[in-house]
Scaffold this motif. Structure first.
Motif, mmCIF file in Angstrom:
data_model
loop_
_atom_site.group_PDB
_atom_site.id
_atom_site.type_symbol
_atom_site.label_atom_id
_atom_site.label_comp_id
_atom_site.label_asym_id
_atom_site.label_seq_id
_atom_site.Cartn_x
_atom_site.Cartn_y
_atom_site.Cartn_z
ATOM 1 N N GLY A 193 -0.967 -6.359 2.513
ATOM 2 C CA GLY A 193 -0.014 -6.949 3.445
ATOM 3 C C GLY A 193 -0.615 -7.790 4.533
ATOM 4 N N ILE A 239 -3.245 2.262 4.914
ATOM 5 C CA ILE A 239 -2.786 1.885 3.577
ATOM 6 C C ILE A 239 -2.558 3.169 2.771
ATOM 7 C CG2 ILE A 239 -3.356 0.641 1.463
ATOM 8 C CD1 ILE A 239 -2.862 -1.140 3.892
ATOM 9 N N ARG A 242 -5.541 -9.214 -0.270
ATOM 10 C CA ARG A 242 -4.742 -9.434 0.937
ATOM 11 C C ARG A 242 -3.267 -9.175 0.677
ATOM 12 N NH1 ARG A 242 -6.730 -12.263 5.262
ATOM 13 N NH2 ARG A 242 -8.919 -12.827 5.178
ATOM 14 N N ARG A 243 -2.784 -9.602 -0.477
ATOM 15 C CA ARG A 243 -1.378 -9.358 -0.803
ATOM 16 C C ARG A 243 -1.122 -7.859 -0.964
ATOM 17 N NH1 ARG A 243 -1.806 -14.337 -3.646
ATOM 18 N NH2 ARG A 243 -2.586 -13.289 -5.516
ATOM 19 N N TYR A 248 -8.457 -3.283 4.456
ATOM 20 C CA TYR A 248 -7.500 -3.564 5.532
ATOM 21 C C TYR A 248 -8.175 -3.435 6.891
ATOM 22 C CZ TYR A 248 -3.341 -3.393 8.445
ATOM 23 O OH TYR A 248 -2.412 -3.654 9.406
#
Length: 300
Positions: free
Chosen positions: A299, A264, A295-296, A27
């Motif tokens: 987020g 995260i 990526r999913r 992230y």
């Protein structure tokens, strides 16, 4: 110190090769890389490997592999902190010459015993933003004779910043309170111009006898030498900016802008960490996940 090209912003991702990258790192790296793309900025990768006892070549190679797999590219060469101790030592000497750091020979047990001796229960003793007990000042004002004896004995020591003196000197240099611009959001939801609170860390460790730097000193040195203008990192590092801004003023370094992003966390709300052995990107990749899956998960 290098200038940014034609006013371009310069961003960086700066992992430590002391474990495998996990979703939190993904992230942070993607956040910085995509912001650099939106701003038309330069993007740097820096390897923060001053902890020579824990950092490993295999972890460093995995960083490059994981980031390329995520679709991230960066400028070469990559700055490796372990190759630049002289830069940090130069800044440490300047702080010493200013009388703003002092050698501390205290072991963890000595610190704990000193706290207990105050009569205050350990669980009630104030801690810094990282959760460590505030230093009780055991070796802060010892005599020159005592100091020489300890040095002669070869005792290990850390260089601590005299935070009260350092803040006063920084404010004298700046002509007022030390602040920074937060473009993201602090853990308390604040943004904009924020005044630092370095006293929350007490007399923080700036370097050690065997390694002439710490995270705090190395990061401000590197950001200045690399011309970083916008620092993006997790909200867990927001309080560290209090120390970084004091050091930047004292050392005559430029002030970057800051953007601290959310973290995260797992299903219990705990933030991911290497020490907890949270699943690494290499394991997720081995399990068949794609960069789009990552990526999913985070987020983005």
């Amino acid at each position: 110190m290098q200038d940014d090209k034609a006013g371009q912003d310069v961003l960086r991702f700066a992992p430590s090769p002391n474990g495998w990258l996990h979703l939190g790192h993904a992230y942070s790296a993607l956040f910085a890389h995509e912001m650099a793309q939106r701003l038309g900025a330069r993007f740097l990768l820096r390897i923060e490997d001053i902890d020579i006892g824990r950092c490993r070549p295999e972890y460093e190679e995995a960083i490059y592999e994981d980031l390329r797999w995520l679709g991230i590219d960066w400028e070469e060469p990559v700055r490796r902190q372990s190759e630049h101790f002289a830069d940090y030592e130069r800044h440490l000497k300047r702080l010493r010459d200013m009388g703003l750091v002092y050698p501390c020979f205290a072991t963890r047990k000595e610190i704990q015993d000193a706290i207990i001796a105050t009569g205050i229960p350990l669980q009630n003793w104030p801690v810094d933003p990282d959760g460590a007990p505030l230093y009780p000042g055991i070796y802060k004002d010892i005599s020159r004779e005592r100091l020489n004896d300890l040095l002669w004995d070869g005792r290990s020591y850390a260089w601590r910043l005299d935070t009260e003196k350092a803040r006063a000197e920084a404010e004298r240099i700046a002509g007022g309170p030390i602040t920074f611009i937060e473009e993201g959001e602090s853990p308390r939801g604040h943004k904009g111009r924020i005044t630092v609170q370095p006293e929350l860390f007490g007399d923080v460790v700036i370097a050690r006898k065997d390694v002439p730097t710490s995270y705090h000193l190395a990061v401000v040195t590197d950001d200045a030498l690399q011309g970083v203008t916008l620092v993006t990192r997790g909200q867990d590092l927001f309080p560290a900016t209090y120390i970084h801004r004091i050091l930047q003023v004292l050392l005559g370094l430029p002030e970057p802008r800051y953007h601290h992003h959310g973290l995260i966390r797992d299903e219990t709300g705990r933030r991911l960490s290497k020490s907890a052995r949270d699943m690494g990107l290499r394991e997720l990749r081995a399990a068949g996940h794609s960069p789009q899956d990552i990526r999913r998960m985070i987020g983005l």
